[in-house]
Scaffold this motif. Structure first.
Motif, PDB file in Angstrom:
ATOM      1  N   ASP A   1       0.830  -1.214   0.000  1.00  0.00           N
ATOM      2  CA  ASP A   1       0.000   0.000   0.000  1.00  0.00           C
ATOM      3  C   ASP A   1       0.864   1.264   0.000  1.00  0.00           C
ATOM      4  O   ASP A   1       0.411   2.334   0.408  1.00  0.00           O
TER       5      ASP A   1
ATOM      6  N   PHE B   1       1.829   3.744  -2.077  1.00  0.00           N
ATOM      7  CA  PHE B   1       1.533   4.348  -3.375  1.00  0.00           C
ATOM      8  C   PHE B   1       2.202   5.711  -3.511  1.00  0.00           C
ATOM      9  O   PHE B   1       2.499   6.373  -2.509  1.00  0.00           O
TER      10      PHE B   1
ATOM     11  N   LEU C   1      -2.970   8.650  -9.764  1.00  0.00           N
ATOM     12  CA  LEU C   1      -3.798   7.567  -9.211  1.00  0.00           C
ATOM     13  C   LEU C   1      -5.236   7.989  -8.930  1.00  0.00           C
ATOM     14  O   LEU C   1      -5.992   7.208  -8.355  1.00  0.00           O
TER      15      LEU C   1
ATOM     16  N   VAL D   1       5.560   4.120  -8.687  1.00  0.00           N
ATOM     17  CA  VAL D   1       4.148   4.284  -8.370  1.00  0.00           C
ATOM     18  C   VAL D   1       3.753   3.377  -7.214  1.00  0.00           C
ATOM     19  O   VAL D   1       2.932   3.742  -6.375  1.00  0.00           O
ATOM     20  N   LEU D   2       4.327   2.180  -7.170  1.00  0.00           N
ATOM     21  CA  LEU D   2       4.078   1.240  -6.084  1.00  0.00           C
ATOM     22  C   LEU D   2       5.422   0.699  -5.617  1.00  0.00           C
ATOM     23  O   LEU D   2       6.150   0.079  -6.396  1.00  0.00           O
TER      24      LEU D   2
ATOM     25  N   PHE E   1      -6.542   0.370  -8.666  1.00  0.00           N
ATOM     26  CA  PHE E   1      -5.183   0.844  -8.922  1.00  0.00           C
ATOM     27  C   PHE E   1      -4.886   0.897 -10.413  1.00  0.00           C
ATOM     28  O   PHE E   1      -4.437   1.923 -10.939  1.00  0.00           O
TER      29      PHE E   1
END
Length: 434
Positions: A161, A163, A170, A198-199, A274
């Motif tokens: 989680d 992000f 997003l 991004v992750l 996502f």
């Protein structure tokens, strides 16, 4: 005469074939290359999300000898999806160079890899600023941030989680549930400032072969491991690279998720939200700007002049809009700046806006003549860059436009007249003195 007509017909055939071909590209056409057509059904929710937003998807095997990205110098597609991590060589006229040329021409790219990623996929990723773990058997392992399941396994199924904090990338709606990931990690090339995580993996994650004992420190550890990355090229082409093809699958989209150490169990993972929101950004449905109606003129006038004079007062305005996926909406920000530029900025001002997309300001032309530029270089995280430039010459005062007596020159005037008076007195004394 008959020979001439025959030559003309041969010349027109390619044009006619291009004009009436059923494969003529639409404005929103995507080529999806697969290792196996089974991926089309196992990842159908992701594909249906794209189709529901108006994209025309064309599915082909990656080794199909008939695939091509362009015909007669024109690209057939607006975006390319590579869900073929094990492919060693593309079919048809496509290779790694062709894919990179596709991006260099301003088109978008989505790459889904896994721990079996081929050298071809790794080469494409490396050219985009992403380096996968060199160990082909390596996977991201996290003994603290894994997803709780009935079979604990080797903790390669991760619930992440972490992000990127960007609403434009997003979406404004927060992703409540963690995202499931199982695949290979990658690092970002430090010399490439265009690639973004991004992750990210958690600080306790590492990349290694889960089936063998660690004999040396892992090459990728902690939050430096990127699970999903994006790149916006300088030509505004956008790229998404994921280390897990399973992330896009229906199984991960529909699966419940509970992160180790968390008491909360979510009925559905955050994968669908996502990738739906992220794909909107990658395919320019969000964060895409355009600038129109650039105007400049002297204060009190409406017509654009061909030349300015030093110290003129002028007004400048431009309209900026953002694409919402269906319409152009006014873009509202407080960090758009204008430069009045010649070798370096002589004027730098932040533009005001009316919340309807119009940006404006006024300033005085510098007391320097030459060829200037009105220049806007706007770059903001997640948005396409704007680069506007327009030349305008600036002239000095004409000889009859200067003031006759300049207050700043009064000391020189006094010096001249005092010299004249002194010379007159000296001459009189010298002439009439015995």
């Amino acid at each position: 005469m008959a020979k001439l007509i025959f030559v003309v017909l041969l010349t027109l055939i390619p044009i006619l074939c291009t004009s009436f071909s059923p494969e003529k590209p639409s404005d929103r056409r995507i080529l999806v290359l697969l290792d196996d057509f089974a991926v089309k059904s196992s990842h159908s929710l992701f594909f249906k999300s794209l189709q529901s937003r108006g994209f025309d998807l064309e599915f082909k095997l990656a080794d199909d000898p008939k695939i091509a990205l362009q015909r007669y110098g024109q690209y057939l597609y607006d975006a390319l999806v590579l869900f073929c991590p094990t492919i060693e060589r593309f079919g048809g006229s496509i290779d790694a160079a062709a894919v990179l040329d596709f991006v260099d021409s301003g088109h978008d790219l989505i790459v889904g890899a896994d721990n079996n990623a081929s050298d071809l996929i790794r080469e494409i990723a490396t050219e985009c600023g992403v380096d996968f773990d060199e160990d082909s058997a390596a996977m991201v392992v996290d003994h603290s941030g894994y997803a709780v399941s009935s079979t604990e396994g080797d903790h390669t199924l991760i619930a992440s989680d972490d992000f990127i904090k960007s609403d434009v990338i997003l979406g404004s709606k927060k992703i409540e549930a963690p995202v499931l990931f199982q695949g290979i990690g990658h690092s970002l090339n430090p010399s490439n400032s265009l690639v973004l995580k991004v992750l990210s993996a958690s600080p306790t994650a590492f990349s290694a072969n889960p089936k063998s004992k660690l004999t040396s420190p892992p090459s990728l550890i902690g939050s430096s491991i990127s699970l999903v990355s994006v790149i916006q090229a300088r030509n505004n082409a956008r790229i998404l690279i994921s280390g897990s093809l399973s992330m896009f699958s229906n199984r991960f989209f529909r699966s419940d998720v509970q992160k180790a150490g968390s008491p909360t169990k979510h009925d559905k993972s955050g994968n669908e939200q996502f990738f739906t929101e992220l794909s909107k950004w990658v395919l320019h449905e969000r964060g895409h700007l355009k600038a129109v109606n650039v105007q400049h003129h002297k204060v009190g006038e409406t017509n654009e002049p061909s030349i300015y004079r030093i110290n003129d007062d002028l007004e400048y305005s431009v309209e900026i809009y953002e694409w919402s996926g269906t319409t152009w909406e006014p873009y509202v920000a407080d960090d758009v700046q204008i430069q009045f530029y010649m070798m370096s900025p002589y004027v730098l001002k932040t533009l005001s806006n009316d919340s309807k997309g119009r940006y404006f300001t006024s300033f005085k032309v510098p007391d320097v003549y030459g060829v200037f530029q009105f220049k806007i270089e706007y770059e903001r995280l997640g948005y396409t860059s704007l680069s506007l430039s327009k030349q305008i010459p600036v002239r000095p005062f004409r000889h009859n436009e200067y003031e006759r007596f300049i207050p700043a020159a009064y000391p020189y005037y006094g010096a001249a007249f005092s010299m004249m008076a002194g010379f007159f007195v000296f001459s009189a004394v010298h002439l009439y003195n015995k």
